[in-house]
Design a protein around this motif. Sequence first.
Motif, PDB file in Angstrom:
ATOM      1  N   SER A  16      34.737  44.432  99.080  1.00  0.00           N
ATOM      2  CA  SER A  16      35.817  43.856  98.279  1.00  0.00           C
ATOM      3  C   SER A  16      35.313  42.683  97.414  1.00  0.00           C
ATOM      4  CB  SER A  16      36.950  43.359  99.193  1.00  0.00           C
ATOM      5  OG  SER A  16      36.523  42.198  99.900  1.00  0.00           O
ATOM      6  N   LEU A  17      34.021  42.330  97.570  1.00  0.00           N
ATOM      7  CA  LEU A  17      33.486  41.170  96.855  1.00  0.00           C
ATOM      8  C   LEU A  17      32.630  41.612  95.656  1.00  0.00           C
ATOM      9  CD1 LEU A  17      32.190  39.179  99.975  1.00  0.00           C
ATOM     10  CD2 LEU A  17      34.409  38.909  98.832  1.00  0.00           C
ATOM     11  N   ASP A  18      32.502  40.709  94.707  1.00  0.00           N
ATOM     12  CA  ASP A  18      31.653  40.978  93.554  1.00  0.00           C
ATOM     13  C   ASP A  18      30.316  40.262  93.800  1.00  0.00           C
ATOM     14  OD1 ASP A  18      30.699  41.666  91.117  1.00  0.00           O
ATOM     15  OD2 ASP A  18      31.759  40.083  90.020  1.00  0.00           O
ATOM     16  N   LEU A  19      29.364  40.988  94.421  1.00  0.00           N
ATOM     17  CA  LEU A  19      28.116  40.363  94.843  1.00  0.00           C
ATOM     18  C   LEU A  19      26.964  40.691  93.895  1.00  0.00           C
ATOM     19  CD1 LEU A  19      28.363  41.179  98.653  1.00  0.00           C
ATOM     20  CD2 LEU A  19      28.900  39.003  97.530  1.00  0.00           C
ATOM     21  N   ALA A  20      25.970  39.785  93.893  1.00  0.00           N
ATOM     22  CA  ALA A  20      24.782  40.024  93.072  1.00  0.00           C
ATOM     23  C   ALA A  20      23.763  40.893  93.820  1.00  0.00           C
ATOM     24  CB  ALA A  20      24.143  38.679  92.711  1.00  0.00           C
ATOM     25  N   CYS A  21      23.928  41.049  95.143  1.00  0.00           N
ATOM     26  CA  CYS A  21      22.961  41.791  95.968  1.00  0.00           C
ATOM     27  C   CYS A  21      22.934  43.265  95.564  1.00  0.00           C
ATOM     28  CB  CYS A  21      23.348  41.699  97.444  1.00  0.00           C
ATOM     29  SG  CYS A  21      23.730  40.026  97.984  1.00  0.00           S
ATOM     30  N   LYS A  22      21.709  43.822  95.481  1.00  0.00           N
ATOM     31  CA  LYS A  22      21.590  45.249  95.175  1.00  0.00           C
ATOM     32  C   LYS A  22      20.284  45.792  95.770  1.00  0.00           C
ATOM     33  CE  LYS A  22      19.864  44.341  90.495  1.00  0.00           C
ATOM     34  NZ  LYS A  22      19.832  42.896  90.579  1.00  0.00           N
ATOM     35  N   LYS A  23      20.167  47.120  95.800  1.00  0.00           N
ATOM     36  CA  LYS A  23      18.989  47.762  96.369  1.00  0.00           C
ATOM     37  C   LYS A  23      17.728  47.289  95.654  1.00  0.00           C
ATOM     38  CE  LYS A  23      17.300  52.081  98.071  1.00  0.00           C
ATOM     39  NZ  LYS A  23      17.260  53.490  98.084  1.00  0.00           N
ATOM     40  N   GLY A  24      16.665  47.027  96.437  1.00  0.00           N
ATOM     41  CA  GLY A  24      15.407  46.585  95.838  1.00  0.00           C
ATOM     42  C   GLY A  24      15.338  45.075  95.675  1.00  0.00           C
ATOM     43  N   CYS A  25      16.434  44.396  95.992  1.00  0.00           N
ATOM     44  CA  CYS A  25      16.470  42.941  95.926  1.00  0.00           C
ATOM     45  C   CYS A  25      16.231  42.450  97.353  1.00  0.00           C
ATOM     46  CB  CYS A  25      17.842  42.510  95.415  1.00  0.00           C
ATOM     47  SG  CYS A  25      18.117  40.757  95.495  1.00  0.00           S
TER      48      CYS A  25
END
Length: 228
Positions: A26-35
């Motif tokens: 439900s959050l708008d996060l900066a985390c993504k695959k490869g990070c």
Amino acid sequence: MEQLKIPDKLLLLRKIYSIYEQYTNSLDLACKKGCAHCCTRNVVITSLEGILIYNHFKANADDHSINKIRKFSHLPRFHTQLTTNDFAEMCMKGEETPDEQGNQVTGRCPLLKNETCTIYDVRPFECRSLISNVNCRDEGCAEQDPFSISVNTVFKQFIEHVDSSGISGNLTDILVHLDIEMGKGDDLKGGPVADNLIQNKALQILLVQPEHQEKMQPIIDSIQQIRI
Ligand code: SF4
């Protein structure tokens, strides 16, 4: 919790992870695959989370990962002196709590390969909860809103509670400990706690800021309504 067997506790743990995933979705996060900036040797886990990871190694005939963890176990890493429920109890009693942040080390998690987690589906809660609203690599550190910090603490308290007869410690120490103990049966008893591993505690009081209580209650209800 004491009466539950390890397979039931593992099911409960996965359901708690799943509720947390609903929250982070439900959050708008900066985390993504490869990070993988946050994938360090400082991760602390419970023994139940360790069993989930260890079972994953066994199910995939993956001896390489545990051998790698053992191979690099001479490297410095973070050791906590307090579990989250210890910390909550000290706060409840108005006692001063130690600041352990300075004990963090630099160095990559032994389970990271090509900037990707090799155990992503069974990664421990501390990894799941390293969420950030900004790119940590660009900004130098993660940024979490105060409510998410409260949510993380509540989940950590329940996860420790499910494993209250178990122990906590650095991911490397727990997995090496399990690799030794698993030869003696799959039901990890409290037993003597090895150096750098600490006894978990049952939940006495939830650490929720007064301003977060109303918004937190549905999350707490979801966890308490889990049935196995
Ligand atoms: S277990 Fe996976 S997500 Fe957690 S620090 Fe290690 S590589 Fe990163």
